[in-house]
Design a protein around this motif. Structure first.
Motif, mmCIF file in Angstrom:
data_model
loop_
_atom_site.group_PDB
_atom_site.id
_atom_site.type_symbol
_atom_site.label_atom_id
_atom_site.label_comp_id
_atom_site.label_asym_id
_atom_site.label_seq_id
_atom_site.Cartn_x
_atom_site.Cartn_y
_atom_site.Cartn_z
ATOM 1 N N PRO A 21 -23.582 47.380 15.746
ATOM 2 C CA PRO A 21 -23.939 47.755 17.111
ATOM 3 C C PRO A 21 -22.833 47.492 18.137
ATOM 4 O O PRO A 21 -22.229 46.423 18.159
ATOM 5 N N LEU A 22 -22.590 48.528 18.929
ATOM 6 C CA LEU A 22 -21.631 48.517 20.027
ATOM 7 C C LEU A 22 -20.184 48.280 19.565
ATOM 8 O O LEU A 22 -19.303 48.083 20.377
ATOM 9 N N GLU A 23 -19.953 48.330 18.235
ATOM 10 C CA GLU A 23 -18.625 48.118 17.686
ATOM 11 C C GLU A 23 -18.122 49.339 16.923
ATOM 12 O O GLU A 23 -17.063 49.874 17.216
ATOM 13 N N ARG A 24 -18.910 49.799 15.905
ATOM 14 C CA ARG A 24 -18.453 50.920 15.085
ATOM 15 C C ARG A 24 -19.605 51.577 14.352
ATOM 16 O O ARG A 24 -20.662 50.986 14.140
ATOM 17 N N VAL A 25 -19.358 52.831 13.948
ATOM 18 C CA VAL A 25 -20.241 53.597 13.082
ATOM 19 C C VAL A 25 -19.363 54.039 11.922
ATOM 20 O O VAL A 25 -18.437 54.830 12.108
ATOM 21 N N GLY A 26 -19.612 53.484 10.730
ATOM 22 C CA GLY A 26 -18.737 53.790 9.588
ATOM 23 C C GLY A 26 -17.295 53.470 9.953
ATOM 24 O O GLY A 26 -17.002 52.385 10.458
ATOM 25 N N PRO A 27 -16.374 54.428 9.743
ATOM 26 C CA PRO A 27 -14.963 54.181 10.035
ATOM 27 C C PRO A 27 -14.582 54.358 11.507
ATOM 28 O O PRO A 27 -13.443 54.083 11.888
ATOM 29 N N LEU A 28 -15.523 54.818 12.323
ATOM 30 C CA LEU A 28 -15.226 55.093 13.728
ATOM 31 C C LEU A 28 -15.541 53.876 14.596
ATOM 32 O O LEU A 28 -16.690 53.417 14.650
ATOM 33 N N ARG A 29 -14.518 53.383 15.269
ATOM 34 C CA ARG A 29 -14.673 52.227 16.165
ATOM 35 C C ARG A 29 -14.656 52.708 17.615
ATOM 36 O O ARG A 29 -13.803 53.510 17.986
ATOM 37 N N PHE A 30 -15.575 52.182 18.394
ATOM 38 C CA PHE A 30 -15.566 52.527 19.816
ATOM 39 C C PHE A 30 -14.235 52.092 20.414
ATOM 40 O O PHE A 30 -13.704 51.036 20.072
ATOM 41 N N GLY A 31 -13.692 52.947 21.287
ATOM 42 C CA GLY A 31 -12.401 52.675 21.914
ATOM 43 C C GLY A 31 -11.230 53.357 21.224
ATOM 44 O O GLY A 31 -10.139 53.405 21.773
ATOM 45 N N MET A 32 -11.426 53.888 20.005
ATOM 46 C CA MET A 32 -10.346 54.576 19.293
ATOM 47 C C MET A 32 -9.867 55.781 20.085
ATOM 48 O O MET A 32 -10.642 56.422 20.796
ATOM 49 N N SER A 33 -8.604 56.114 19.894
ATOM 50 C CA SER A 33 -8.081 57.364 20.457
ATOM 51 C C SER A 33 -8.532 58.512 19.554
ATOM 52 O O SER A 33 -8.917 58.278 18.389
ATOM 53 N N PRO A 34 -8.461 59.744 20.026
ATOM 54 C CA PRO A 34 -8.801 60.878 19.161
ATOM 55 C C PRO A 34 -7.942 60.909 17.891
ATOM 56 O O PRO A 34 -8.447 61.225 16.807
ATOM 57 N N GLN A 35 -6.683 60.563 18.015
ATOM 58 C CA GLN A 35 -5.786 60.566 16.851
ATOM 59 C C GLN A 35 -6.207 59.502 15.842
ATOM 60 O O GLN A 35 -6.229 59.751 14.632
ATOM 61 N N GLU A 36 -6.548 58.317 16.307
ATOM 62 C CA GLU A 36 -6.993 57.245 15.406
ATOM 63 C C GLU A 36 -8.292 57.638 14.703
ATOM 64 O O GLU A 36 -8.455 57.388 13.504
#
Length: 186
Positions: A21-36
């Motif tokens: 919660p509020l950190e990530r969904v699978g490999p996607l972390r909140f705050g990542m750039s589109p490239q990341e």
């Protein structure tokens, strides 16, 4: 023969992700750039669409990337990632029909009848002393957990499509993180 727009990917064929919660969904972390986010998804076997602008969020551009499993039909969006200017990834949407199965604390979140997920979430929220919230569409959601379940059609059946968000300086609630175009999805 035309593809079946209501086809539901079997549970055994879905990628299995977890949610923090509020950190990530699978490999996607909140705050990542589109490239990341694109690199992280490609490493998990997902192709990305073109990064596109979907609107403005205060003084910032709101952007979107659509992802689908490699080899899946091009019309399919298994996961959609939304970004806001310097805040990066702020909202992640997982499709009910074809998205990865996201589990959290033993609860399957994706592709379920909404009433079943609502019952499981209500029981968990009560048991852990968290607020039970009713979304604008009448489902059980949680600001504290950063999740907003939505119903998505699969022919004559409704299944759960999850919208995950993390509040920030500009969007103080999960509801505020959700782009306007997402509210038009059903």
């Amino acid at each position: 023969m035309c593809p079946d727009p209501w086809a539901v990917v079997d549970e055994s064929e879905r990628a299995q992700w977890d949610y923090a919660p509020l950190e990530r969904v699978g490999p996607l972390r909140f705050g990542m750039s589109p490239q990341e986010a694109t690199v992280a998804m490609e490493a998990r076997g997902y192709a990305s669409g073109v990064l596109s602008k979907v609107g403005e969020f205060g003084p910032f551009e709101q952007m979107r990337t659509r992802f689908r499993a490699v080899g899946a039909p091009s019309y399919r969006d298994d996961v959609v990632a939304y970004y806001v200017g310097p805040m990066g990834l702020t909202c992640i949407v997982v499709d009910a029909l074809s998205g990865p199965q996201v589990s959290w604390d033993g609860i399957r979140l994706i592709g379920r009848p909404p009433s079943e997920l609502s019952a499981d979430l209500s029981a968990y929220l009560e048991r852990t002393g968290r607020d039970i919230e009713i979304t604008i569409e009448g489902d059980i959601g949680s600001q504290q957990l950063g999740m907003n379940p939505r119903a998505q059609r699969a022919g004559d059946v409704l299944l759960t499509r999850l919208v995950f968000g993390r509040p920030n300086d500009w969007a103080t609630t999960v509801f505020d993180c959700i782009p306007a175009e997402e509210w038009r999805m059903h």
